[in-house]
Enzyme design. Sequence first.
Site, short mmCIF file in Angstrom:
data_model
loop_
_atom_site.label_atom_id
_atom_site.label_comp_id
_atom_site.label_asym_id
_atom_site.label_seq_id
_atom_site.Cartn_x
_atom_site.Cartn_y
_atom_site.Cartn_z
N SER A 429 43.03 35.27 44.68
CA SER A 429 43.97 35.20 45.80
C SER A 429 45.35 34.69 45.39
O SER A 429 46.09 35.38 44.72
CB SER A 429 43.37 34.34 46.91
OG SER A 429 42.22 34.96 47.41
N GLU A 440 53.82 41.53 36.10
CA GLU A 440 54.53 42.77 36.42
C GLU A 440 56.04 42.62 36.30
O GLU A 440 56.76 43.61 36.16
CB GLU A 440 54.13 43.25 37.81
CG GLU A 440 52.66 43.66 37.88
CD GLU A 440 52.27 44.23 39.23
OE1 GLU A 440 53.15 44.73 39.95
OE2 GLU A 440 51.08 44.16 39.57
N LYS A 454 40.76 39.74 44.88
CA LYS A 454 40.88 39.60 46.34
C LYS A 454 42.35 39.66 46.72
O LYS A 454 43.14 38.79 46.37
CB LYS A 454 40.30 38.26 46.80
CG LYS A 454 40.49 38.02 48.29
CD LYS A 454 39.99 36.65 48.68
CE LYS A 454 40.34 36.35 50.13
NZ LYS A 454 41.79 36.23 50.35
#
Length: 580
Positions: A429, A440, A454
């Site tokens: 999470s 990224e 999740k």
Amino acid sequence: MLGKTFILIPFLATFFAQTSLGSSLTDEKQELRDDEDEEENDYWQGIPFGEEDFAEVRRFVKLFYIDSSYDKRLAWVMAANYALQELSPRYELLPSDFYQKAKKQKKDRYGGKVRKLDAKDQFVLHEVGERGRRLPKVVDLTRLKKLKDEERREQEALEKAFLTIPFGEADFQRVMAFVKERAKEAGTKDFSKFYIAATTGYVQSLDPHSAILPARAWDESTRNTEDASFEGIGAVLTKKGEDTIIETPMEGQPAHKAGLRAGDIIIAVDGKSVVGMPLSKVVKRIRGPKGTKVRLTIRRVGEVKDLEFEIVRDRIEVRNVQARLLDNHPDIGYVKLGGFIQGATSAVKSAISDLVEKTKGRRLRGLVLDLRNNAGGLLEEAISLADEFLDEGVIVSVKNPSDRDETYRAKKGAYTFPVVVLINAGTASAAEILASALQENKRAVIIGERSFGKASVQTLLHPLLRRDYYIKLTVARYYGPSGRTIQVTGVIPDVECPEDPDSKERPAFREEDLFHHLSQIPSSYAPVQEDVVSHLRSCVQRQGLAQRIYKADPTPQIKPDYQLLVALDYLECMIQTQGG
């Protein structure tokens, strides 16, 4: 009405889970903490809960849940089933045709008494009694994986069978009438536990992260994530087959001082055998008040006879943020974050500032940020911490069907030093948001194992007239900087690295192992750091020390952290590449 945004795995959502395999598949490892016990506290005791409360929860689901087209038939079925399971003897709801076929295949499992509430019903009530789906006391993780897969197939077949028969609110009410009648016959006057169970079943049909939670349980679990202390010997245990093994003693704590070593097998506690005993019970026997003694019988590789250790228990501090400068790596810092509780970002910043003060040149050359087994927490804390490491770019986007999408972008960050992030299957999470944002945006190299997977957001809500329980509902999905969601897939590390290079890969528990999880959304995402990692890998192969250090002592007292050693190899090469 209270609303808080959380993104965390369901540590309390399984109060009435009827499938015995669900939460038991996590890595069976525990620190010896004073609050570990095999007996679950009944946090619902003393909380009145009736038909009106159940109705209010359903209204909240209608207003706030992410998917308004959820399967209401399945919701009513699970509500009825959970209530039936609270009877003594227990019952379960089964489609008639499913029952007839299953009885022929598994007579022991489906051999209980059966009754219909009405001759026209296409379902039966099957008396389970004390039988049902149970794990054997001792089972290796490979076998556990097979049992879980069998359980999943049976559950999916059962739910598919329910799709072929009608079952709605009126049918649920008839089942509840049966439940109340049986409860009265047993002398029960308060039906709260049956409505709590029914409500739990209804909400659990939505997804594994939606739940109703007693306020006391939620508050206690939050406190356990914060800085705390416990009384014990200071060791991390793991279970392998029938053996309870010392994963590693905690440096400087009683177990370490007494001479216990990583890999030691605990045979007995105070003269009583613990072979084959569940890990939680072993923990309960070892823990105790500060100043008291516990005697462990240890079997150690290379020793002809078992060894006896008498250890004096002590108070051991546990911190949500742990930080230190790393030996043999000048001015490189290590920060481990346990959870994204209120103030986590400030605590991490403070820890980094303290590390900087301890360096020779008042600057860190690099940082290892350890998010392993970080189960998540507050969305805003994950965003604010990511912002400290990024100068620009998207951190995360949150998409809610009923509200406008929200995209959170980075501003000028505080830190410029190279960063490596450690993750594993317990990274979930909020921790996945931070890891994916740094990955990224090419700000950090991610090392370890695939994360939990999740990518949903929950809101914690108070019922309108109550303050003794919460309604936790999934209200949105989140997406990484590239626009992809890591739901089910998780964060894929740039460098795959096992916890122990010499052991077989152990089955890990992730989002895909939960019933009714939100679906995976396919994406064409391609790793963004392949070129960088390829260059670093060449450097690590030439100069890396992880393998040599790990292999140097085959029976160390404190088990080396192999993933951390690998992270340091890559970080040193990153610093070298950047001219640090």
